[in-house]
Design an enzyme around this catalytic site. Structure first.
Site, PDB file in Angstrom:
ATOM      1  N   GLU A 186      54.847  24.564  14.239  1.00 19.11           N
ATOM      2  CA  GLU A 186      54.001  24.821  13.076  1.00 19.11           C
ATOM      3  C   GLU A 186      53.770  26.305  12.843  1.00 19.11           C
ATOM      4  O   GLU A 186      53.331  26.706  11.757  1.00 19.11           O
ATOM      5  CB  GLU A 186      52.656  24.091  13.227  1.00 19.11           C
ATOM      6  CG  GLU A 186      51.679  24.710  14.201  1.00 19.11           C
ATOM      7  CD  GLU A 186      51.921  24.339  15.663  1.00 19.11           C
ATOM      8  OE1 GLU A 186      51.055  24.653  16.495  1.00 19.11           O
ATOM      9  OE2 GLU A 186      52.968  23.738  15.957  1.00 19.11           O
ATOM     10  N   CYS A 204      54.027  22.189  23.002  1.00 17.31           N
ATOM     11  CA  CYS A 204      53.456  23.090  23.994  1.00 17.31           C
ATOM     12  C   CYS A 204      53.054  22.302  25.247  1.00 17.31           C
ATOM     13  O   CYS A 204      53.904  21.697  25.875  1.00 17.31           O
ATOM     14  CB  CYS A 204      52.312  23.897  23.387  1.00 17.31           C
ATOM     15  SG  CYS A 204      51.841  25.351  24.359  1.00 17.31           S
ATOM     16  N   HIS A 230      55.599  26.491  19.361  1.00 16.13           N
ATOM     17  CA  HIS A 230      54.785  25.853  18.319  1.00 16.13           C
ATOM     18  C   HIS A 230      55.605  25.795  17.030  1.00 16.13           C
ATOM     19  O   HIS A 230      55.728  26.797  16.330  1.00 16.13           O
ATOM     20  CB  HIS A 230      53.496  26.637  18.092  1.00 16.13           C
ATOM     21  CG  HIS A 230      52.514  26.519  19.202  1.00 16.13           C
ATOM     22  ND1 HIS A 230      51.511  25.580  19.202  1.00 16.13           N
ATOM     23  CD2 HIS A 230      52.399  27.196  20.370  1.00 16.13           C
ATOM     24  CE1 HIS A 230      50.792  25.694  20.315  1.00 16.13           C
ATOM     25  NE2 HIS A 230      51.324  26.668  21.033  1.00 16.13           N
TER      26      HIS A 230
END
Length: 212
Positions: A194, A87, A192
């Site tokens: 994750e 990011c 992102h």
């Protein structure tokens, strides 16, 4: 083997830590440590720089941690350790950003950070939610990732590339939006990983075993 997630008070590290720990166990990639200790960065095998919020704030926060920016620069520029920016962590890899004011980045990627301006003014900014990746160039960290795979984005600013060869993937949001950049031993994702389910976890696993 140790992977460091840098903690500099510019992002929620909990979900990133859990995802990296999970994939490190699956691919036997050693320990994942969240730290604000620059000496730990120097000793690490690979480094992850997350980031949420405004470009200049993240840069200021990183440089406010005594010795941290120097340790990151040393690890990337001198020691050529694998590095991932996520990011705003990816945006900091650019030459400069223009959010609120002109702010220098690390200059590792030949690009600049500008406001997202969709061709359709009705499209909301920030660009938030799921979007399809379009893979521009192959890369070991993209092994198993294909055009059409989904990633989760939350951002109002984007990296505009001066060197298209350094853009590995983009998405369409009223025009091309850079999604993944890379050069040498560094890679960055605007989204992102994750939070991007199977595609994101695959990228994390690939990064943890990447030997550039």
């Amino acid at each position: 083997m140790t992977t460091i997630l840098i903690d500099y008070d510019s992002g929620n590290l909990h979900s990133a830590q859990k995802a990296f720990e999970r994939m490190a166990r699956e691919v036997d990639a050693g320990d994942v440590i969240v730290t604000s200790d620059p000496d730990a960065v120097r000793k690490a095998d690979r480094i992850v720089l997350p980031g949420d919020g405004a470009f200049p704030h993240c840069r200021d926060q990183l440089f406010a941690v005594s010795g941290m920016a120097e340790a990151v620069i040393e690890a990337v520029e001198q020691d050529a350790k694998p590095f991932m920016g996520i990011c705003v962590g990816m945006q900091l890899m650019a030459k400069r950003g223009f959010e609120y004011e002109e702010t220098a980045g690390f200059g590792w990627i030949d690009g600049e950070i500008h406001k997202i301006t969709p061709s359709d003014p009705k499209m909301p900014v920030p660009h938030m939610g799921w979007n399809d990746l379009v893979v521009d160039h192959p890369h070991p960290v993209l092994d198993g990732i294909a055009t059409g795979d989904h990633a989760y984005f939350v951002h109002s600013w984007q990296m505009r590339m001066n060197d298209p060869a350094q853009r590995l993937a983009h998405c369409d949001y009223g025009g091309d939006v850079t999604a993944i950049v890379a050069r040498d031993t560094i890679i960055g994702t605007q989204f992102h990983p994750e939070k991007s389910q199977s595609a994101g976890l695959r990228m994390i696993a690939n990064f943890l075993t990447w030997a550039p």
